[in-house]
Design an enzyme around this catalytic site. Structure first.
Site, mmCIF file in Angstrom:
data_model
loop_
_atom_site.group_PDB
_atom_site.id
_atom_site.type_symbol
_atom_site.label_atom_id
_atom_site.label_comp_id
_atom_site.label_asym_id
_atom_site.label_seq_id
_atom_site.Cartn_x
_atom_site.Cartn_y
_atom_site.Cartn_z
ATOM 1 N N GLY A 91 0.922 -1.092 0.075
ATOM 2 C CA GLY A 91 0.117 0.009 0.294
ATOM 3 C C GLY A 91 0.640 1.569 0.535
ATOM 4 O O GLY A 91 2.125 0.773 0.589
ATOM 5 N N GLN A 144 3.499 10.508 0.911
ATOM 6 C CA GLN A 144 4.350 9.142 1.131
ATOM 7 C C GLN A 144 5.435 9.760 -0.129
ATOM 8 O O GLN A 144 6.784 9.370 -0.150
ATOM 9 C CB GLN A 144 3.959 7.692 0.733
ATOM 10 C CG GLN A 144 3.532 7.255 1.774
ATOM 11 C CD GLN A 144 3.893 5.300 2.639
ATOM 12 O OE1 GLN A 144 2.397 5.160 2.246
ATOM 13 N NE2 GLN A 144 4.566 5.194 2.874
ATOM 14 N N CYS A 173 6.345 -0.257 7.376
ATOM 15 C CA CYS A 173 5.481 1.426 6.938
ATOM 16 C C CYS A 173 6.775 1.614 5.240
ATOM 17 O O CYS A 173 7.853 1.689 6.241
ATOM 18 C CB CYS A 173 5.459 2.478 7.170
ATOM 19 S SG CYS A 173 5.015 4.094 6.380
ATOM 20 N N LEU A 174 6.384 1.949 3.895
ATOM 21 C CA LEU A 174 7.958 2.228 3.372
ATOM 22 C C LEU A 174 8.081 2.992 4.280
ATOM 23 O O LEU A 174 9.656 3.744 3.518
ATOM 24 C CB LEU A 174 7.026 2.702 2.461
ATOM 25 C CG LEU A 174 6.618 1.538 1.257
ATOM 26 C CD1 LEU A 174 6.397 1.522 -0.219
ATOM 27 C CD2 LEU A 174 7.176 -0.170 0.879
ATOM 28 N N HIS A 209 -4.035 1.431 7.487
ATOM 29 C CA HIS A 209 -2.932 2.496 7.429
ATOM 30 C C HIS A 209 -2.731 3.132 6.852
ATOM 31 O O HIS A 209 -1.960 4.269 7.071
ATOM 32 C CB HIS A 209 -2.264 1.189 6.930
ATOM 33 C CG HIS A 209 -0.965 1.709 7.255
ATOM 34 N ND1 HIS A 209 0.572 1.258 8.110
ATOM 35 C CD2 HIS A 209 0.003 2.043 6.224
ATOM 36 C CE1 HIS A 209 2.193 1.329 7.921
ATOM 37 N NE2 HIS A 209 1.221 2.103 6.679
ATOM 38 N N GLU A 210 -3.357 2.933 5.070
ATOM 39 C CA GLU A 210 -2.995 3.547 4.526
ATOM 40 C C GLU A 210 -4.031 5.256 4.987
ATOM 41 O O GLU A 210 -3.614 6.166 4.100
ATOM 42 C CB GLU A 210 -3.462 3.530 2.818
ATOM 43 C CG GLU A 210 -2.155 2.231 2.834
ATOM 44 C CD GLU A 210 -0.769 2.291 2.730
ATOM 45 O OE1 GLU A 210 -0.348 3.822 2.295
ATOM 46 O OE2 GLU A 210 -0.340 1.195 3.110
ATOM 47 N N HIS A 224 -2.166 7.966 7.042
ATOM 48 C CA HIS A 224 -1.220 8.912 5.740
ATOM 49 C C HIS A 224 -2.162 9.906 5.480
ATOM 50 O O HIS A 224 -1.315 10.576 5.872
ATOM 51 C CB HIS A 224 -0.879 7.610 4.845
ATOM 52 C CG HIS A 224 0.304 7.283 5.264
ATOM 53 N ND1 HIS A 224 1.383 7.512 5.797
ATOM 54 C CD2 HIS A 224 0.721 5.528 5.447
ATOM 55 C CE1 HIS A 224 2.401 6.215 6.529
ATOM 56 N NE2 HIS A 224 1.547 5.766 5.370
HETATM 57 ZN ZN ZN Z 1 2.685 3.601 5.307
#
Ligand code: ZN
Length: 198
Positions: free
Chosen positions: A51, A56, A112-113, A154-155, A158
């Site tokens: 995701g 991000q 998380c990226l 989670h997304e 953000h």
């Molecule tokens: Zn993340």
């Protein structure tokens, strides 16, 4: 022989102010938004994520892409959302919102990226009802559980400037605190950019 030129993808890491902003609504699905979604999907794949939210990659917009793998069928029965969305992966959510959360919760390790190499368990509701526009202009309202339900939570966090590391129990937060501080300190020296080519 011809090769497609490699493109450099960049993900913003913890410490970048863009990850703390409240993202703006997508007013219309223009060709530019479609291009942005395609770039996000490419970046998500290059960084091996499931995701990615637009902040991000430095764009403060309510746009999310997901590539959640199908389950192994061993868990609880699939929710309607998993049945509908998993076959569509990778999928793009435009102006997604969660309209309800289940009362029961579960704990699962997240990463998380934007917080590379940091993993910790997060307690979240097991199912959510997602309302979202899709790129084709349709709107869905679906109950989503499993890894999909967790990924959505989670997304969407953000989009409101929240990272999974904000949601840890005190013991887990203490365990990763040093790694997180180091990541933010090191990130400042490279403008909070993490790059990968493919
Ligand atoms: Zn993340």
């Amino acid at each position: 022989m011809l090769f497609k030129s490699a493109k450099t993808h960049t993900v913003r890491t913890a410490g970048d102010p863009v990850l703390r902003q409240t993202a703006a609504r997508v007013e219309a699905v223009t060709p530019e938004i479609r291009k942005l979604a395609a770039d996000m999907i490419a970046a998500m794949k290059v960084f091996d994520g499931i995701g990615l939210a637009a902040p991000q990659i430095g764009r403060s917009l309510r746009l999310v892409v997901m590539d959640v793998p199908p389950g192994d069928g061993a868990g609880p029965a699939l929710t309607k959302g998993e049945k509908v969305l998993l076959p569509l992966m990778p999928v793009t959510l435009v102006n997604p919102r969660i309209i309800s959360f289940s009362g029961d919760t579960g704990e699962r390790e997240e990463g998380c990226l934007s917080v590379p190499d940091v993993f910790a368990p997060v307690v979240r509701p097991l199912r959510v009802v997602l309302q979202s526009e899709l790129l084709d202009g349709s709107t869905v309202e679906l109950e989503c559980g499993g890894l999909l339900g967790r990924c959505i939570q989670h997304e969407l966090d953000h989009l409101d400037g929240v990272l999974f590391t904000d949601r840890l129990a005190p013991a887990a937060a203490a365990r990763i605190a040093g790694d997180l501080e180091r990541l933010i300190r090191d990130g400042a020296g490279r403008d909070f950019k993490r790059m990968r080519r493919r």
